[in-house]
Write a protein that holds these residues in place. Structure first.
Motif, short mmCIF file in Angstrom:
data_model
loop_
_atom_site.label_atom_id
_atom_site.label_comp_id
_atom_site.label_asym_id
_atom_site.label_seq_id
_atom_site.Cartn_x
_atom_site.Cartn_y
_atom_site.Cartn_z
N PRO A 152 -59.78 -14.94 68.68
CA PRO A 152 -60.12 -14.70 69.89
C PRO A 152 -60.25 -13.08 70.02
O PRO A 152 -59.88 -12.32 69.09
N ASP A 153 -61.31 -12.78 70.88
CA ASP A 153 -61.57 -11.32 71.02
C ASP A 153 -60.51 -10.54 71.96
O ASP A 153 -60.72 -9.33 71.98
N SER A 154 -59.54 -11.21 72.29
CA SER A 154 -58.44 -10.61 72.70
C SER A 154 -57.15 -11.34 72.75
O SER A 154 -57.19 -12.47 72.46
N ILE A 155 -56.03 -10.56 72.65
CA ILE A 155 -54.76 -11.37 72.22
C ILE A 155 -54.30 -12.09 73.55
O ILE A 155 -53.24 -12.81 73.30
N PHE A 156 -55.03 -11.83 74.84
CA PHE A 156 -54.58 -12.67 75.81
C PHE A 156 -55.24 -13.89 75.96
O PHE A 156 -55.27 -14.68 77.19
N LYS A 157 -56.06 -14.52 74.84
CA LYS A 157 -56.86 -15.59 75.06
C LYS A 157 -56.26 -16.54 73.99
O LYS A 157 -55.57 -16.24 73.26
N PRO A 158 -56.55 -18.00 74.35
CA PRO A 158 -56.15 -19.08 73.60
C PRO A 158 -56.42 -18.70 72.15
O PRO A 158 -57.40 -18.32 71.67
N ALA A 159 -55.46 -19.04 71.28
CA ALA A 159 -55.56 -19.14 69.70
C ALA A 159 -54.93 -20.33 69.09
O ALA A 159 -54.41 -21.11 69.74
N THR A 160 -54.68 -20.23 67.61
CA THR A 160 -53.75 -21.34 67.20
C THR A 160 -52.88 -20.44 66.02
O THR A 160 -53.21 -19.53 66.00
N SER A 161 -52.00 -21.24 65.42
CA SER A 161 -51.23 -20.74 64.31
C SER A 161 -51.05 -21.87 63.39
O SER A 161 -51.39 -23.13 63.54
N ILE A 162 -50.60 -21.62 62.25
CA ILE A 162 -50.27 -22.70 61.12
C ILE A 162 -49.29 -23.77 61.87
O ILE A 162 -49.85 -24.86 61.77
N PRO A 163 -48.36 -23.34 62.30
CA PRO A 163 -47.15 -24.53 62.73
C PRO A 163 -47.84 -25.42 64.12
O PRO A 163 -47.71 -26.52 64.23
N GLY B 176 -38.43 -14.42 59.45
CA GLY B 176 -38.70 -15.67 58.96
C GLY B 176 -38.87 -16.71 60.14
O GLY B 176 -39.34 -17.83 59.94
N ARG B 177 -37.57 -16.69 61.10
CA ARG B 177 -37.62 -17.58 62.14
C ARG B 177 -39.23 -17.77 62.98
O ARG B 177 -39.45 -18.50 63.19
N ALA B 178 -39.58 -16.54 63.09
CA ALA B 178 -40.70 -16.24 64.14
C ALA B 178 -41.82 -16.65 63.43
O ALA B 178 -42.82 -17.40 64.03
N ILE B 179 -42.19 -16.50 62.11
CA ILE B 179 -43.33 -16.79 61.57
C ILE B 179 -43.38 -18.21 61.42
O ILE B 179 -44.47 -18.86 61.52
N GLY B 180 -42.55 -18.97 61.20
CA GLY B 180 -42.43 -20.48 61.17
C GLY B 180 -42.21 -21.37 62.30
O GLY B 180 -42.19 -22.46 62.47
N GLU B 181 -42.04 -20.81 63.44
CA GLU B 181 -41.63 -21.39 64.87
C GLU B 181 -42.62 -22.32 65.10
O GLU B 181 -43.98 -21.84 65.19
N THR B 182 -42.32 -23.63 65.40
CA THR B 182 -43.28 -24.50 66.00
C THR B 182 -43.41 -24.94 67.44
O THR B 182 -44.35 -24.65 68.16
N MET B 183 -42.32 -25.53 67.60
CA MET B 183 -42.67 -26.26 69.14
C MET B 183 -42.65 -24.94 70.17
O MET B 183 -43.59 -25.44 71.16
N ALA B 184 -41.99 -23.96 70.40
CA ALA B 184 -42.18 -22.99 71.52
C ALA B 184 -43.58 -22.61 71.42
O ALA B 184 -44.09 -22.50 72.52
N VAL B 185 -44.20 -22.44 70.08
CA VAL B 185 -45.49 -21.55 70.06
C VAL B 185 -46.46 -22.75 70.65
O VAL B 185 -47.44 -22.38 71.21
N THR B 186 -46.21 -24.08 70.32
CA THR B 186 -47.17 -24.91 70.48
C THR B 186 -47.59 -25.17 72.01
O THR B 186 -48.88 -25.54 72.47
N PHE B 187 -46.52 -24.82 72.88
CA PHE B 187 -46.84 -25.19 74.35
C PHE B 187 -47.43 -23.87 74.76
O PHE B 187 -48.07 -24.16 75.80
N VAL B 188 -47.50 -22.65 74.45
CA VAL B 188 -48.08 -21.40 74.84
C VAL B 188 -49.29 -20.69 73.98
O VAL B 188 -49.90 -19.97 74.58
N MET B 189 -49.74 -21.20 73.01
CA MET B 189 -50.77 -20.69 72.17
C MET B 189 -52.04 -21.06 72.56
O MET B 189 -52.92 -20.32 72.37
N GLY B 190 -52.23 -22.31 73.09
CA GLY B 190 -53.65 -22.69 73.76
C GLY B 190 -54.37 -23.59 72.52
O GLY B 190 -55.44 -24.25 73.15
N ASN B 191 -54.10 -23.52 71.31
CA ASN B 191 -54.60 -24.25 70.46
C ASN B 191 -56.23 -24.32 70.44
O ASN B 191 -56.80 -25.44 70.62
N ALA B 192 -56.58 -23.17 70.10
CA ALA B 192 -57.93 -22.92 70.03
C ALA B 192 -58.24 -22.46 68.57
O ALA B 192 -57.84 -21.40 68.31
N HIS B 193 -59.00 -23.13 67.83
CA HIS B 193 -59.42 -22.90 66.54
C HIS B 193 -60.60 -21.74 66.40
O HIS B 193 -61.81 -22.04 65.99
#
Length: 287
Positions: free
Chosen positions: A226-237, A206-223
Motif C-alpha cells: 500500500p502507498d499508505s499505512i491507512f490502506k488495506p494490506a496483508t501479512s504472513i499470518p 514475538g507475539r505481535a509478529i505472529g498474531e493471526t486472528m486479530a489481524v485477519t479481521f482488520v488488515m484488509g487482505n490485499a496482496h
C-alpha cells in the motif's frame, strides 16, 4: 537409593530441556520440506516479488512480509512507552487500592482471546478510523493499533512485576540522599529492572509478529504494497489463515508453507538477535 533418584531426576529434566530443541528442529524440517517445491521454483526472488496471482501460478511473498514487519513496528512503537508508563504508575505511584483494581484489569485484558480484539477492531475501531482517515478503515495502521492493544497488558504486567522486585533499601537510600521520585525511578528502579523490561518487550514482539486472528479481521487482505499505512494490506499470518483452504495446486500449497518458513525465520532471528544483544550488554555491565 537417593543417588538413583538423583540420576533419574537429572536425566528426566535433561530430556525435557533437549526436547525443546528437537521440537524446534522438527518444526523447521517440516516447513522446509513442504516449502521445497516453491523454493526450487522461485528461489530467493520469492522474498522480493510483490505479485501474488494463484490463477497464473505466480507467487511472491514481499507484500505479506512487508505487512507483518510494518504492523509489528507500529504496534511496538505504540505499546512500549504506554506499557512502561502503566507499569511505573502501578508499581511506584498509584495508591494501593487503585494499583490493585487497575492491575487486575490489566491481567484480565491479557487473558482475552485474540479473536475478541479482532472483532472489536472490525466493528468499532475501524469505523472510527474510517471517519478520521478515510477509506474503509482497514489497513496496516488499524492492524498495528489492534496489535498494540493486545500486547500492551502483557508487556505492562511483566514490567510491573519486574519493578516490584526492586529492593526497598535501594530506593530508601536514594531518597535519603535527597533524590527526587523521578531520579529514583530513572537512576535506581529502571536500571535495576532493565532485564525484565527488555524481556517483556522481546516476548511482546514475538507475539505481535505472529498474531493471526486479530489481524485477519482488520488488515484488509490485499496482496499489494500500500502507498499508505491507512490502506488495506496483508501479512504472513493473514495470508496463511485465509488461503490454506483455497490452495488448489501443489505450488500454491507449497508457497504458503514457504511463507510460514519465512515467518519462523524472521521470528527466530529477531528474538535471537535481541536476546544476544541484551545478554552481551549485561555481560559488559558486569565486567
Amino acid at each position: 537409593m537417593n543417588r538413583t533418584l538423583d540420576t533419574v531426576f537429572h536425566n528426566t529434566t535433561r530430556f525435557f530441556a533437549i526436547s525443546v530443541l528437537i521440537v524446534l528442529a522438527a518444526l523447521f524440517f517440516v516447513l522446509f520440506n513442504e516449502a521445497k517445491p516453491a523454493i526450487d521454483a522461485f528461489g530467493l526472488q520469492f522474498i522480493t516479488n510483490s505479485k501474488w496471482a494463484p490463477n497464473m501460478d505466480i507467487f511472491g511473498g514481499y507484500p505479506a512480509i512487508y505487512g507483518s514487519i510494518v504492523s509489528t513496528i507500529i504496534a511496538m512503537l505504540i505499546a512500549t512507552p504506554v506499557a512502561i508508563g502503566i507499569a511505573i504508575f502501578l508499581s511506584e505511584l498509584a495508591p494501593p487500592w487503585i494499583a490493585a483494581v487497575v492491575g487486575m484489569a490489566i491481567e484480565l485484558l491479557a487473558a482475552i482471546p485474540s479473536i475478541i480484539y479482532g472483532m472489536w477492531g472490525l466493528f468499532y475501531l475501524a469505523p472510527i478510523l474510517r471517519d478520521i482517515w478515510g477509506g474503509n478503515g482497514l489497513g496496516l495502521a488499524t492492524a498495528g493499533f489492534v496489535l498494540s492493544i493486545m500486547i500492551l497488558p502483557f508487556m505492562a504486567a511483566i514490567t510491573r512485576d519486574a519493578m516490584k522486585t526492586t529492593p526497598p533499601i535501594l530506593k530508601e537510600s536514594a531518597y535519603g540522599m535527597g533524590a527526587t521520585r523521578w531520579e529514583v525511578l530513572k537512576d535506581v528502579v529502571i536500571p535495576y529492572v532493565k532485564s525484565g523490561i527488555i524481556g517483556s518487550i522481546i516476548l511482546a514482539l514475538g507475539r505481535a509478529i505472529g498474531e493471526t486472528m486479530a489481524v485477519t479481521f482488520v488488515m484488509g487482505n490485499a496482496h499489494k504494497i500500500p502507498d499508505s499505512i491507512f490502506k488495506p494490506a496483508t501479512s504472513i499470518p493473514v495470508t496463511l489463515a485465509n488461503e490454506f483452504t483455497e490452495a488448489d495446486t501443489d505450488l500454491y500449497y507449497s508457497s504458503l508453507f514457504y511463507l510460514a518458513l519465512i515467518l519462523l525465520v524472521i521470528s527466530f532471528t529477531v528474538i535471537a538477535v535481541a536476546k544476544f544483544w541484551f545478554l552481551r550488554n549485561l555481560q559488559e555491565q558486569r565486567v
